[in-house]
Design a protein around this motif. Structure first.
Motif, PDB file in Angstrom:
ATOM      1  N   LEU A 130       0.832  -1.205   0.000  1.00  0.00           N
ATOM      2  CA  LEU A 130       0.000   0.000   0.000  1.00  0.00           C
ATOM      3  C   LEU A 130       0.867   1.256   0.000  1.00  0.00           C
ATOM      4  O   LEU A 130       0.523   2.259  -0.652  1.00  0.00           O
ATOM      5  CB  LEU A 130      -0.933  -0.013   1.213  1.00  0.00           C
ATOM      6  N   PHE A 131       1.974   1.211   0.711  1.00  0.00           N
ATOM      7  CA  PHE A 131       2.864   2.375   0.702  1.00  0.00           C
ATOM      8  C   PHE A 131       3.446   2.604  -0.698  1.00  0.00           C
ATOM      9  O   PHE A 131       3.548   3.743  -1.169  1.00  0.00           O
ATOM     10  CB  PHE A 131       3.993   2.184   1.710  1.00  0.00           C
TER      11      PHE A 131
ATOM     12  N   LEU B 206       2.176   1.784  -3.602  1.00  0.00           N
ATOM     13  CA  LEU B 206       1.134   2.343  -4.478  1.00  0.00           C
ATOM     14  C   LEU B 206       0.898   3.811  -4.178  1.00  0.00           C
ATOM     15  O   LEU B 206       0.752   4.644  -5.091  1.00  0.00           O
ATOM     16  CB  LEU B 206      -0.155   1.537  -4.316  1.00  0.00           C
ATOM     17  N   GLY B 207       0.850   4.130  -2.865  1.00  0.00           N
ATOM     18  CA  GLY B 207       0.637   5.534  -2.500  1.00  0.00           C
ATOM     19  C   GLY B 207       1.777   6.416  -2.944  1.00  0.00           C
ATOM     20  O   GLY B 207       1.562   7.542  -3.427  1.00  0.00           O
ATOM     21  N   ALA B 208       3.011   5.917  -2.806  1.00  0.00           N
ATOM     22  CA  ALA B 208       4.170   6.716  -3.222  1.00  0.00           C
ATOM     23  C   ALA B 208       4.179   6.938  -4.725  1.00  0.00           C
ATOM     24  O   ALA B 208       4.653   7.979  -5.215  1.00  0.00           O
ATOM     25  CB  ALA B 208       5.460   6.022  -2.772  1.00  0.00           C
TER      26      ALA B 208
ATOM     27  N   VAL C 267       0.346  13.842  -0.807  1.00  0.00           N
ATOM     28  CA  VAL C 267       0.164  12.463  -1.278  1.00  0.00           C
ATOM     29  C   VAL C 267       1.117  11.517  -0.545  1.00  0.00           C
ATOM     30  O   VAL C 267       0.747  10.404  -0.148  1.00  0.00           O
ATOM     31  CB  VAL C 267       0.381  12.387  -2.801  1.00  0.00           C
ATOM     32  N   LEU C 268       2.378  11.951  -0.332  1.00  0.00           N
ATOM     33  CA  LEU C 268       3.362  11.096   0.325  1.00  0.00           C
ATOM     34  C   LEU C 268       2.987  10.832   1.790  1.00  0.00           C
ATOM     35  O   LEU C 268       3.159   9.712   2.297  1.00  0.00           O
ATOM     36  CB  LEU C 268       4.740  11.748   0.241  1.00  0.00           C
TER      37      LEU C 268
ATOM     38  N   ALA D  70       0.395   8.252   1.886  1.00  0.00           N
ATOM     39  CA  ALA D  70       0.995   6.939   1.588  1.00  0.00           C
ATOM     40  C   ALA D  70       1.698   6.369   2.815  1.00  0.00           C
ATOM     41  O   ALA D  70       1.623   5.165   3.104  1.00  0.00           O
ATOM     42  CB  ALA D  70       1.970   7.075   0.427  1.00  0.00           C
TER      43      ALA D  70
ATOM     44  N   GLY E  67       0.806   2.950   4.804  1.00  0.00           N
ATOM     45  CA  GLY E  67       1.839   1.919   4.921  1.00  0.00           C
ATOM     46  C   GLY E  67       2.252   1.629   6.344  1.00  0.00           C
ATOM     47  O   GLY E  67       2.789   0.559   6.628  1.00  0.00           O
TER      48      GLY E  67
END
Length: 724
Positions: free
Chosen positions: A8-9, A11-13, A66-67, A70, A74
């Protein structure tokens, strides 16, 4: 740094690139010429650098927003090399033993244990995948929730619903259960924290017995334990009640006596003390009282109290109740003991039948003398003699008897010894005398082997020069078999002599002798048979080394004969019978034969029983067949204080070293080398997640303000770029 949810991290990054792509996309607009355009172009050229900086700050803010989201998804975890990361497992060992009944400031220790256990649960982060398990420590320990569960609410409910028991603590068994639950070959398995929530008083622990090792190469295990209790208390406990007669014959009202054993623990052991003891039959008001006195350093005292036992129409199964005044631990202040009331005792005499027409005292057989001693003068009917021969002995006949006199063991077949062993295992009394023969005795090995005795019997009779007499001083004060005639034993045994014996050969550390002769030879011995697994039979085996024959002794013609035989039967049956008396939490002792055991409220209960009290035994038809008394385990209620330094190596060994051990003080603060405990790490990661969300919200507000601030400039920027 690692992540609980690395995918998930990632994808978010990856979505951080989205604001960058959108930033460099240019929208083409058709220029519109108007008169004041040249003035705007001049202003744009002057402020172009400031507008570029605003756009760059807006881009960075959007990327940071956004980071941060993420990172929050995560769930990052910080740690050095070798530190276990990811979800954690917390196993709570809750001390619900009799020791937790101690009171400190009005509340019991058990109430404090439950509150502390719930506080530990509150430090977990379910959203991070943390799990919890619960083990109740009272013997035998049981895993309420094992393996650990992610349903933290269910663990909380189990703690809230837990009730204290009267059994002692079993930390060794608790750690064994946890060891089985956490055993895994999985690499990077979640870290495990074992929390021992207990007052850790003298009765709760046994530092001389090492705890099972939980640490392994596959996962890190840390132990946190409550700081041992520091408040000194004084506790008195009733360790036992022993009626002089466990079996009472007849239905009439009668008086009795019982020995009450009282123990003390905790503070002030070095001083003199006294405590009042009360004894009565349950359901009656005529209690007797006495004082149990303790000298400095003395931890156990005994006193004899009398009681009035009502008639059978008032109480068919009388139960003795001994009690103490309230003190720091009331769970061990009351003990009940049932008394077995019977109308008749059936005694089997196994010997060859006498010849018809045999007359004269000089021709009496050992069996004749035993029969006379069992029924002297006018028979009361309380002892019923059942004659049989060694060849006719069988299991159905033995099942109807309470005691057996085996006077000719040399005539018994091998299967006869097996049947007698089963008779003893059911709580029967077996009294054996050698045959009045001077030949070699070949039956002795069969007897000791079949009955599981720890001593052997000589194969050849031994002549005693000078006619040895009974040494009454050789009787141990703790002997209960001859306790009722102990005061008159010296007078009764006067003049009794022995010329021959078939002696026993006792083991060095296990002497079963009850009475000896003046030459040191054993006259009377008693023991309970043991199995190969070490289980002790409820029955009793008594061996008289001389037969009741005038060729070996003049005992049959002396005043001692009748009281000796009567006491061996009456007291021996009471000691041999499988008394319905158990200790709370004792799983090693076989329960009495019954189809069902019910509480005083009528609810069925299953062994092992952990609550002291009176229980009813029921047969297959559902009818009451007896009473079971469960006693509190006073070994677990000892209230002495234990030094924390003495416990550290004991607890640290199970986790692999002192660096994995920490302590929880009264305020709930964790102190110790094991800094990566559940409470500390869970709280830290929860705080990190909280601040990540806060920073993300701040970035969102800043992004909104920057976007509005630069909105107008952006419009002019696009127009002027198109014009240029």
């Amino acid at each position: 740094m690692t992540f609980v949810n690395p995918i998930l991290f990632a994808l978010g990054a990856a979505f951080v690139a989205l604001p960058i792509i959108l930033h460099f996309l240019k929208r083409k607009r058709k220029p519109v010429m108007w008169g004041a355009m040249r003035f705007l172009i001049e202003a744009y050229r002057r402020k172009r650098r400031r507008m570029t900086l605003e756009q760059l700050l807006l881009l960075l803010t959007r990327c940071a927003l956004v980071l941060l989201f993420a990172l929050a998804i995560g769930q990052p975890i910080f740690g050095g090399a070798g530190t276990q990361t990811g979800p954690r497992e917390l196993y709570i060992v809750l001390d619900d033993s009799i020791s937790s009944a101690n009171r400190s400031g009005g509340a019991t220790d058990f109430d404090s244990h439950k509150a502390r256990a719930i506080a530990l649960l509150d430090t977990l982060a379910p959203e991070a995948g943390d799990r919890a398990g619960l083990v109740l420590a009272s013997s035998p320990s049981r895993g309420v929730i094992t393996p650990a569960s992610s349903d933290i609410a269910a663990v909380r409910r189990a703690i809230e619903q837990a009730e204290r028991t009267d059994a002692s603590a079993d930390l060794e068994g608790s750690f064994n259960l946890i060891g089985e639950a956490i055993a895994t070959d999985e690499e990077n398995a979640p870290a495990v924290t074992v929390a021992v929530v207990s007052s850790l008083r003298e009765g709760s622990i046994d530092p001389d017995r090492p705890l099972p090792r939980l640490a392994s190469d596959s996962r890190r295990v840390s132990v946190i334990a409550s700081v041992p209790a520091t408040e000194p208390v004084v506790n008195f406990a009733i360790a036992g009640v022993e009626p002089l007669r466990n079996v009472v014959l007849g239905e009439a009202e009668r008086d009795g006596q019982a020995t009450v054993i009282v123990e003390r623990s905790g503070a002030d052991i070095g001083e003199t003390a006294s405590v009042q003891v009360s004894l009565a039959i349950e359901g009656t008001n005529n209690a007797t009282t006495g004082l149990a006195d303790f000298e400095p350093g003395q931890t156990s005292a005994e006193l004899m109290l009398s009681f009035a036992m009502p008639s059978a129409d008032v109480s068919r199964t009388p139960t003795l109740v001994a009690s103490l005044p309230s003190d720091s631990n009331d769970a061990d202040n009351s003990v009940i003991t049932p008394i077995d009331r019977r109308s008749v005792l059936r005694v089997g005499v196994i010997a060859s039948r006498p010849l018809v027409g045999q007359v004269g005292i000089d021709r009496f057989t050992p069996a004749d003398w035993i029969r006379l001693a069992l029924s002297p003068g006018e028979s009361t009917g309380e002892l019923r003699i059942v004659d049989t021969t060694p060849s006719l002995i069988d299991a159905p006949r033995l099942a109807t008897l309470d005691a057996v006199f085996l006077l000719e063991p040399d005539e018994l077949a091998d299967d006869g010894w097996s049947m007698l062993r089963r008779f003893v295992d059911r709580g029967g009394l077996l009294i054996v005398t050698p045959p009045a023969k001077d030949s070699v005795q070949l039956w002795t090995d069969s007897m000791t082997e079949a009955l599981g005795l720890s001593w052997s019997i000589s194969r050849e009779p031994v002549s005693i020069p000078g006619n040895a007499r009974i040494d009454t001083d050789s009787r141990a004060p703790s002997d209960r078999l001859l306790a009722m005639i102990a005061g008159e034993l010296g007078q009764l045994s006067s003049g009794v002599s022995f010329t021959k014996l078939l002696p026993i050969i006792p083991e060095q550390d296990n002497d079963p002798s009850i009475l000896r002769l003046t030459d040191g030879s054993t006259l009377l011995a008693a023991a309970r048979p043991e199995t190969v697994t070490g289980r002790v039979s409820p029955g009793l085996v008594v061996y008289l080394t001389s037969p009741t024959s005038l060729d070996w002794t003049d005992l049959p013609t002396r005043p001692l004969m009748v009281p000796l035989v009567q006491e061996l039967i009456r007291q021996g049956i009471g000691l041999a019978a499988d008394r319905a008396l158990r200790t709370a939490g004792d799983a090693s002792t076989q329960m009495p034969t019954a189809s069902e055991i019910v509480s005083s409220e009528g609810d069925p209960v299953e062994a092992p029983i952990r609550l002291a009290g009176r229980y009813e035994l029921r047969d297959e038809a559902g009818e009451a067949s007896g009473v079971l008394a469960v006693l509190p385990d006073v070994r677990g209620s000892r209230a002495g204080l234990v030094n924390q330094a003495a416990l550290e190596p004991w607890l640290a060994a199970t986790a692999g070293g002192t660096e994995q051990l920490a302590w929880i003080d009264a305020e709930g603060t964790t102190v110790g080398a094991a800094s990566a405990t559940t409470s500390t790490s869970a709280r830290g990661e929860s705080r990190l997640l909280f601040w990540l969300i806060v920073f993300a919200l701040v970035c969102a507000v800043i992004e909104t303000l920057l976007a509005r601030w630069s909105a107008r400039s952006m419009q002019v920027h696009h127009v002027l770029e198109a014009q240029a």
